[in-house]
Design a protein around this motif. Sequence first.
Motif, mmCIF file in Angstrom:
data_model
loop_
_atom_site.group_PDB
_atom_site.id
_atom_site.type_symbol
_atom_site.label_atom_id
_atom_site.label_comp_id
_atom_site.label_asym_id
_atom_site.label_seq_id
_atom_site.Cartn_x
_atom_site.Cartn_y
_atom_site.Cartn_z
ATOM 1 N N GLY A 18 0.807 -0.728 0.499
ATOM 2 C CA GLY A 18 0.155 0.139 0.368
ATOM 3 C C GLY A 18 0.579 1.463 -0.283
ATOM 4 N N LEU A 27 -3.238 4.949 2.239
ATOM 5 C CA LEU A 27 -4.158 5.311 1.413
ATOM 6 C C LEU A 27 -4.716 4.545 0.420
ATOM 7 C CD1 LEU A 27 -2.111 8.905 1.187
ATOM 8 C CD2 LEU A 27 -3.586 8.238 2.521
ATOM 9 N N ASN A 28 -4.027 4.173 0.031
ATOM 10 C CA ASN A 28 -4.064 2.129 -1.247
ATOM 11 C C ASN A 28 -3.524 1.552 -0.923
ATOM 12 O OD1 ASN A 28 -5.384 1.525 -3.850
ATOM 13 N ND2 ASN A 28 -4.039 2.829 -4.769
ATOM 14 N N ARG A 29 -4.186 0.650 -1.714
ATOM 15 C CA ARG A 29 -3.721 -0.913 -0.671
ATOM 16 C C ARG A 29 -3.882 -1.997 -1.541
ATOM 17 N NH1 ARG A 29 -4.792 -2.497 4.737
ATOM 18 N NH2 ARG A 29 -3.776 -4.061 4.574
ATOM 19 N N VAL A 30 -2.973 -3.641 -1.429
ATOM 20 C CA VAL A 30 -3.834 -4.030 -3.257
ATOM 21 C C VAL A 30 -2.663 -5.561 -1.736
ATOM 22 C CG1 VAL A 30 -1.585 -3.599 -3.732
ATOM 23 C CG2 VAL A 30 -3.273 -5.570 -5.065
ATOM 24 N N LEU A 52 0.923 0.407 -7.808
ATOM 25 C CA LEU A 52 0.917 1.382 -7.111
ATOM 26 C C LEU A 52 1.416 2.869 -6.819
ATOM 27 C CD1 LEU A 52 0.549 -1.161 -4.034
ATOM 28 C CD2 LEU A 52 -0.789 0.729 -4.891
#
Length: 298
Positions: A18, A27-30, A52
Amino acid sequence: MTDLAIGVDVGGTKIAAGVVDRTGRILNRVERPTPKETEEFLALLDDVLAGLRDDTVGAVGFGMPSTIDQRSGRVVNSVHVPIGDFDFRERMSEHIGLPVALDNDGNCAAIAEWKAGAGHGAGDMIMLTLGTGVGGGLILGGKPYRGSIGAGAEIGHMVLEYGGEPCVGNCTGHGHLEQVASGGAADRLAAKILGPETTGRELVGAAREGNDEALEAIVGIGRRLGAAIGSLVNIFNPEVVVIGGGFSQARDLFLEPALESMREEALPPGRDLVRVVPALLGPDAGLVGAGFVGFEAL
């Protein structure tokens, strides 16, 4: 100076990555399953990072279940992931085109709890992560301690009983902390008490339901954990010891015996001043800590 880094928490089952800011916010994840072959593993990391990365990201940090030589960024060996004897930092930096840092996953969790969790504000902190084994990390004098080349702080491999149960994996030792005070230890005790194929989770459940033998087994794990904490308090005189990991969810059963044992083994004034507290970041600690490690590359 950039305010964003990618953190990658590499585990034997899954890879969580992330974008992390300097406060530890994701803030953003996978998440992706961890491949079992080296080339597939590296290709998946490349794919995750490409998805990302944007112009706001300045660095990448990896948390690995590995022994790492920080002088070169080389992964010496790993547990449950297909990478070892490999110049990991150089390879990943070449592919992503950003500064890259990496650290042991236990160190990453410790850094996360120190900067954004239960150890925030402490100058000297010990993290213990109780899972199948015991991970951990040290914050000493206001900075992470990694040893002379980066392979230190292997708290789970403290010898608690000379000549005790043999360790597993790449370890040739005996009587180490993670063999006697972990979720794996609970699994082995469950098989003895409740029968084959049972797990530590079932042992904890039986203890909560009034099974005296199961409760005594969990209490015994707590006592051995507390003895280890006592030794760590004597050596490092920390302000706080943070307890995390999946098996820490049984702390309602083992924490008080652990504290009693710690107080017996530790010397004053350290034993009277140290706080032993639960981790706050849960499963996000590894990812957040990897992000903070990424900022170190800058």
